[in-house]
Design a protein around this motif. Structure first.
Motif, PDB file in Angstrom:
ATOM      1  N   LEU A  24     -24.929   5.141  37.075  1.00 52.60           N
ATOM      2  CA  LEU A  24     -23.675   5.856  36.870  1.00 52.60           C
ATOM      3  C   LEU A  24     -23.411   6.859  37.989  1.00 52.60           C
ATOM      4  O   LEU A  24     -22.401   7.547  37.973  1.00 52.60           O
ATOM      5  CB  LEU A  24     -23.675   6.562  35.512  1.00 52.60           C
ATOM      6  CG  LEU A  24     -23.646   5.658  34.291  1.00 52.60           C
ATOM      7  CD1 LEU A  24     -23.725   6.465  33.010  1.00 52.60           C
ATOM      8  CD2 LEU A  24     -22.401   4.776  34.296  1.00 52.60           C
ATOM      9  N   ARG A  64     -23.837   7.929  28.618  1.00 55.49           N
ATOM     10  CA  ARG A  64     -22.534   7.911  29.279  1.00 55.49           C
ATOM     11  C   ARG A  64     -21.777   9.206  28.994  1.00 55.49           C
ATOM     12  O   ARG A  64     -21.192   9.809  29.897  1.00 55.49           O
ATOM     13  CB  ARG A  64     -21.720   6.708  28.794  1.00 55.49           C
ATOM     14  CG  ARG A  64     -20.391   6.553  29.506  1.00 55.49           C
ATOM     15  CD  ARG A  64     -19.546   5.388  28.990  1.00 55.49           C
ATOM     16  NE  ARG A  64     -20.289   4.163  28.809  1.00 55.49           N
ATOM     17  CZ  ARG A  64     -20.688   3.676  27.625  1.00 55.49           C
ATOM     18  NH1 ARG A  64     -20.426   4.313  26.514  1.00 55.49           N
ATOM     19  NH2 ARG A  64     -21.360   2.556  27.563  1.00 55.49           N
ATOM     20  N   LEU A  90     -18.447   4.961  35.271  1.00 50.87           N
ATOM     21  CA  LEU A  90     -18.274   5.280  33.856  1.00 50.87           C
ATOM     22  C   LEU A  90     -17.170   4.428  33.245  1.00 50.87           C
ATOM     23  O   LEU A  90     -17.311   3.919  32.137  1.00 50.87           O
ATOM     24  CB  LEU A  90     -17.959   6.767  33.673  1.00 50.87           C
ATOM     25  CG  LEU A  90     -19.136   7.710  33.820  1.00 50.87           C
ATOM     26  CD1 LEU A  90     -18.651   9.140  34.009  1.00 50.87           C
ATOM     27  CD2 LEU A  90     -20.063   7.613  32.624  1.00 50.87           C
ATOM     28  N   SER A  93     -18.417   1.072  32.596  1.00 52.98           N
ATOM     29  CA  SER A  93     -19.460   0.985  31.571  1.00 52.98           C
ATOM     30  C   SER A  93     -18.957   1.277  30.173  1.00 52.98           C
ATOM     31  O   SER A  93     -19.743   1.362  29.247  1.00 52.98           O
ATOM     32  CB  SER A  93     -20.595   1.953  31.906  1.00 52.98           C
ATOM     33  OG  SER A  93     -20.187   3.286  31.667  1.00 52.98           O
TER      34      SER A  93
END
Length: 172
Positions: A24, A64, A90, A93
């Motif tokens: 990330l 996250r 992000l 995801s």
């Protein structure tokens, strides 16, 4: 959930969660902290986990949100490499059980890591499972830190290709 069951959950998912957090765009030295924070939140909210089969996506969802919170905190030292990169990752995801973050993806990655030659597998596991930095790995492998970083870069490329190939083959 009993304490020993949670410990098993941590052992089973820690490497995968650390990889996810790093992907990330998190600074390498902050990955362990954020992973630990994610497990603390998970422990506090364990009653919201419906099934152990959902533990991976659930933990990634927690991670996250922690990374998103890091992006929002401008007064604290930055833990992300590049805010725009992290925001893009992000966004990608947001669906933790599909696409790049699916359980199939992690299974393919594990299989590809297992297929690496011993030296390459040791470098990848040392860096991403044990959290060792290039200097620590260099001292264990008789390599320079620069050589370790270069080897890891090549290994990441090999793993990316291997995972993509496995996923393509599984889809057909």
């Amino acid at each position: 959930m009993q304490r020993n069951e949670f410990a098993k959950l941590v052992l089973e998912h820690q490497a995968q969660l650390r990889m996810f957090i790093r992907m990330l765009g998190t600074m390498p030295d902050a990955v362990d902290d954020l992973a630990q924070d994610a497990f603390v939140v998970a422990y506090q909210r364990i009653d919201t986990l419906e099934s152990m089969d959902d533990a991976g996506p659930w933990l990634r969802s927690i991670a996250r949100n922690l990374v998103r919170n890091e992006l929002r905190k401008t007064s604290r030292r930055r833990r992300v490499v590049n805010a725009s990169l992290s925001e893009a990752m992000l966004a990608m995801s947001d669906e933790p059980t599909t696409g790049a973050w699916s359980e199939d993806w992690f299974a393919a990655l594990r299989a590809c890591v297992d297929r690496l030659p011993g030296h390459g597998r040791a470098l990848v596991n040392g860096r991403y499972t044990e959290g060792q930095n290039a200097t620590q790995l260099a001292s264990e492998t008789e390599m320079t830190p620069v050589a370790v970083r270069q080897a890891l870069s090549r290994l990441r490329g090999l793993l990316r290709t291997c995972v993509e190939t496995r996923l393509r083959e599984a889809a057909t």
